[in-house]
Design a protein around this motif. Structure first.
Motif, short mmCIF file in Angstrom:
data_model
loop_
_atom_site.label_atom_id
_atom_site.label_comp_id
_atom_site.label_asym_id
_atom_site.label_seq_id
_atom_site.Cartn_x
_atom_site.Cartn_y
_atom_site.Cartn_z
N GLU A 49 6.42 -1.14 3.47
CA GLU A 49 7.30 -2.02 2.71
C GLU A 49 7.46 -3.38 3.39
OE1 GLU A 49 10.85 0.24 2.33
OE2 GLU A 49 9.99 1.65 0.87
N SER A 50 7.45 -3.39 4.73
CA SER A 50 7.66 -4.64 5.46
C SER A 50 6.37 -5.41 5.72
CB SER A 50 8.34 -4.34 6.81
OG SER A 50 9.63 -3.82 6.62
N TYR A 51 5.22 -4.70 5.78
CA TYR A 51 3.97 -5.33 6.20
C TYR A 51 2.85 -5.22 5.18
CZ TYR A 51 6.07 -6.16 10.73
OH TYR A 51 6.88 -6.62 11.75
N VAL A 52 3.11 -4.71 4.00
CA VAL A 52 2.22 -4.71 2.83
C VAL A 52 1.06 -3.71 2.96
CG1 VAL A 52 0.71 -6.09 1.35
CG2 VAL A 52 2.83 -7.08 2.24
N GLY A 53 0.27 -3.80 4.03
CA GLY A 53 -0.90 -2.94 4.21
C GLY A 53 -1.86 -3.60 5.17
N GLY A 54 -3.13 -3.14 5.17
CA GLY A 54 -4.19 -3.80 5.91
C GLY A 54 -3.84 -4.21 7.32
N ALA B 134 0.84 -1.20 0.00
CA ALA B 134 0.00 0.00 0.00
C ALA B 134 0.88 1.25 0.00
CB ALA B 134 -0.92 -0.01 1.21
N LYS B 135 0.28 2.36 -0.42
CA LYS B 135 0.98 3.64 -0.41
C LYS B 135 0.10 4.69 0.25
CE LYS B 135 3.64 2.77 -4.65
NZ LYS B 135 3.95 3.25 -6.02
N SER C 135 -3.00 5.37 3.62
CA SER C 135 -2.88 3.92 3.74
C SER C 135 -3.52 3.42 5.01
CB SER C 135 -1.40 3.51 3.71
OG SER C 135 -0.69 4.10 4.78
N ALA C 136 -3.58 4.27 6.04
CA ALA C 136 -4.17 3.89 7.32
C ALA C 136 -4.68 5.13 8.04
CB ALA C 136 -3.16 3.15 8.20
N VAL C 137 -5.71 4.95 8.84
CA VAL C 137 -6.25 6.01 9.69
C VAL C 137 -6.24 5.51 11.12
CG1 VAL C 137 -8.30 7.37 10.27
CG2 VAL C 137 -7.70 6.98 7.86
N GLU C 138 -5.69 6.32 12.01
CA GLU C 138 -5.55 5.97 13.42
C GLU C 138 -6.41 6.91 14.26
OE1 GLU C 138 -1.61 5.36 16.11
OE2 GLU C 138 -1.86 7.39 15.33
N ILE D 81 4.86 6.50 6.59
CA ILE D 81 5.10 5.18 7.18
C ILE D 81 5.58 4.21 6.10
CG2 ILE D 81 3.53 5.46 9.15
CD1 ILE D 81 1.47 3.76 7.54
N ASP D 82 6.33 4.73 5.14
CA ASP D 82 6.75 3.89 4.01
C ASP D 82 7.53 2.66 4.47
OD1 ASP D 82 5.55 5.55 2.24
OD2 ASP D 82 7.38 6.50 1.48
#
Length: 555
Positions: free
Chosen positions: A28-33, A4-5, A107-110, A23-24
């Motif tokens: 890169e290490s955990y793909v996304g989701g 994800a980007k 890519s993510a919302v916290e 959080i690139d």
């Protein structure tokens, strides 16, 4: 490796502020989701946090495949500390919100902290708008969706909503999207409720540019043209097979065969299905829009798990009555599996199996925490002693329909899953049913070879939840296709899943979870269970007590 980007958007609910950050490295290490959300939670959520504390955080995230046009990709992830299990929990939902989420550009919302008033968060590529909505207190999911459409022109497919159950901190409250799709298991709707968040909406024009291989369309074409029974009957198609194997939980797990199965099976649900239903971009179309005009009920589902929980496990042999239960859970924002099993526990205590008027009344009482519903809203693990019934849970999460007393590998999966007695954590049941054409099947009984395969399946499903790719893609996603889509060796992709499962386990270890929590109410009935547990730990590189050594915690 495809990933994800987009930045992480952190929303401080107390201050009503937001910020973004790169959080690139994590992507890169955990793909996304699920992978990215798990890594963020492990880093930012205190290990000893109370699920309802302002210090707990909620993460929503997508993966790279939401940039595709491929079937099986209309899903979104949610991660937080579960009020039902007390452990780190990820849940994902289908529907259509995933691509609207991606359009916002994050890519993510916290979500951090707690709002002083009930709010809706409008998340776009320009940031976050906080809307105070005191008049929506106690509103049902359909009422909230109608408000967002009427006042803002925001349709259900752009929303995530909690109903009264979430506001009332029911420990198995869900977050609903597209009105009838659920982030169901684990009670994450109650975490949103504890933060005074009634709904989130998503939209924008900033979807990241992620190049997906053109061969994605091979999978999409196969999904469109395959004559799979799930296209007609959804997951309920397996009910008759489970019943024939004496593997259908019935009468609050006291029996494994239901004499009224014909009234709630795949044929019964197919008769009530009135159109196709699907998720965003998916040609597989396995959803179940159903209605019965005579009863005045229209819903989506029920799926197999709910047909068990509100059907056989509650002593109900009428699919229309199960449809009513399903619709009530969607309306109030309840995980229909946990709601049905908890109701079944109460029916067992009162010898009231099959009393559908009582069942529907209990669903409403649970959501509103009225009368006995206030106790039942705590879940089976917390109320079973008062009811005088057995505790049919693992780590506080009640069982899904696939019977671990018959499918022993699925039983082991229930025991070790970081999420509790959840069938989707490894989808191991698919390895054990005697299905025609399966060339990788295991015999249902026994554990030979299963710990190794279970680890592979857990890692693969964690990858799916990070991609994000629907787990019903299992007949279409070969190792070669994973490699083609994600641009990495299959073993390297499974290693991503291994890191995710290990991080979840380490987080839960810090909260006191160990081997004593990796058990089953019927563990003594399964010959070789403890040895299989030992083999699982050894292959994972964990201690004999199910603890991740400090040197094995992924970065």
């Amino acid at each position: 490796m495809l990933h994800a980007k987009g930045p992480l958007l952190t929303v401080d609910l107390g201050d009503e502020t937001s910020r973004t950050e790169d959080i690139d490295g994590i992507l890169e290490s955990y793909v996304g989701g699920r992978g990215v959300a798990t890594r963020l939670a492990h880093e930012r959520v205190p290990f000893d946090v109370d699920p309802f504390s302002p210090d707990n955080r909620v993460y929503f995230s997508t993966g790279p495949m939401q940039a595709s046009n491929m079937s099986f990709t209309g899903r979104t992830n949610c991660t937080s500390v579960s009020p039902l299990t007390g452990g780190l929990c990820s849940s994902n939902a289908g529907g259509f919100v995933s691509r609207n989420f991606a359009d916002a550009g994050y890519s993510a919302v916290e979500l951090a902290g707690v709002s002083d008033e009930l709010v809706v968060l409008h998340v776009t590529d320009e940031g976050v708008e906080f809307e105070a909505v005191p008049d929506l207190a106690g509103a049902t999911v359909p009422e909230t969706v109608a408000y967002l459409d009427d006042e803002h022109g925001i349709e259900a497919d752009r929303t995530m909503v909690v109903g009264p159950a979430g506001e009332n901190l029911v420990r198995f409250a869900s977050i609903m999207t597209s009105e009838e799709r659920a982030f169901g298991r684990g009670g994450l709707g109650a975490v949103l409720g504890s933060k005074n968040v009634k709904a989130l909406t998503f939209g924008g024009d900033a979807a990241p540019d992620i190049e997906i291989p053109a061969s994605q369309m091979e999978i999409h074409r196969d999904a469109a043209t395959d004559d799979h029974i799930m296209k007609r009957q959804g997951t309920v198609a397996v009910l008759d097979l489970a019943n024939e194997m004496d593997g259908l939980p019935s009468y609050y797990f006291s029996e494994r065969h239901f004499e009224g199965a014909e009234g709630i099976n795949g044929d019964a649900i197919e008769q009530k299905k009135y159109k196709k239903g699907t998720c965003s971009a998916c040609a597989f179309a396995c959803k179940l829009p159903t209605r019965d005009e005579a009863a005045g009920v229209e819903t989506e589902g029920p799926e197999f798990e709910v047909t068990m929980a509100f059907g056989s496990n509650s002593g109900v042999d009428d699919i229309v009555e199960v449809m009513k239960s399903n619709e009530l859970c969607d309306r109030y924002g309840l995980d229909a599996i946990s709601a049905g099993n908890t109701v079944a526990a109460y029916l067992a205590s009162e010898d009231e199996f099959g009393n559908t008027d009582l069942i529907h009344d209990l669903v409403e009482k649970i959501a509103l925490r009225e009368g006995v519903g206030d106790d039942l809203a705590e879940g089976i693990a917390r109320v079973h002693d008062d009811l005088g019934v057995e505790n049919w849970t693992v780590k506080g999460m009640d069982f899904a329909a696939h019977e671990g007393r018959v499918l022993h590998g699925q039983g082991l999966s229930y025991a070790v899953a970081n999420r509790g007695a959840d069938h989707m954590y490894a989808v191991f049941y698919s390895q054990e049913y005697p299905l025609v054409g399966k060339d990788d099947a295991y015999p249902p009984e026994g554990f030979e070879g299963k710990p190794k395969r279970l680890i592979e399946k857990e890692n693969q499903m964690a990858l799916n939840d990070s991609g994000i790719v629907c787990k019903f893609s299992r007949d279409f996603m070969t190792p070669e296709r994973y490699e083609m889509l994600f641009g990495a060796d299959f073993e390297d992709l499974l290693a991503v899943g291994d890191r995710i499962v290990t991080l979840e386990r380490h987080f839960n270890n810090q909260r006191g979870f160990d081997r004593g929590d990796d058990t089953l109410p019927y563990a003594d009935e399964l010959d070789g269970f403890e040895a299989a547990l030992d083999a699982y730990y050894e292959r994972r590189g964990w201690t004999d007590d199910g603890i991740v050594p400090s040197g094995n915690v992924p970065a």
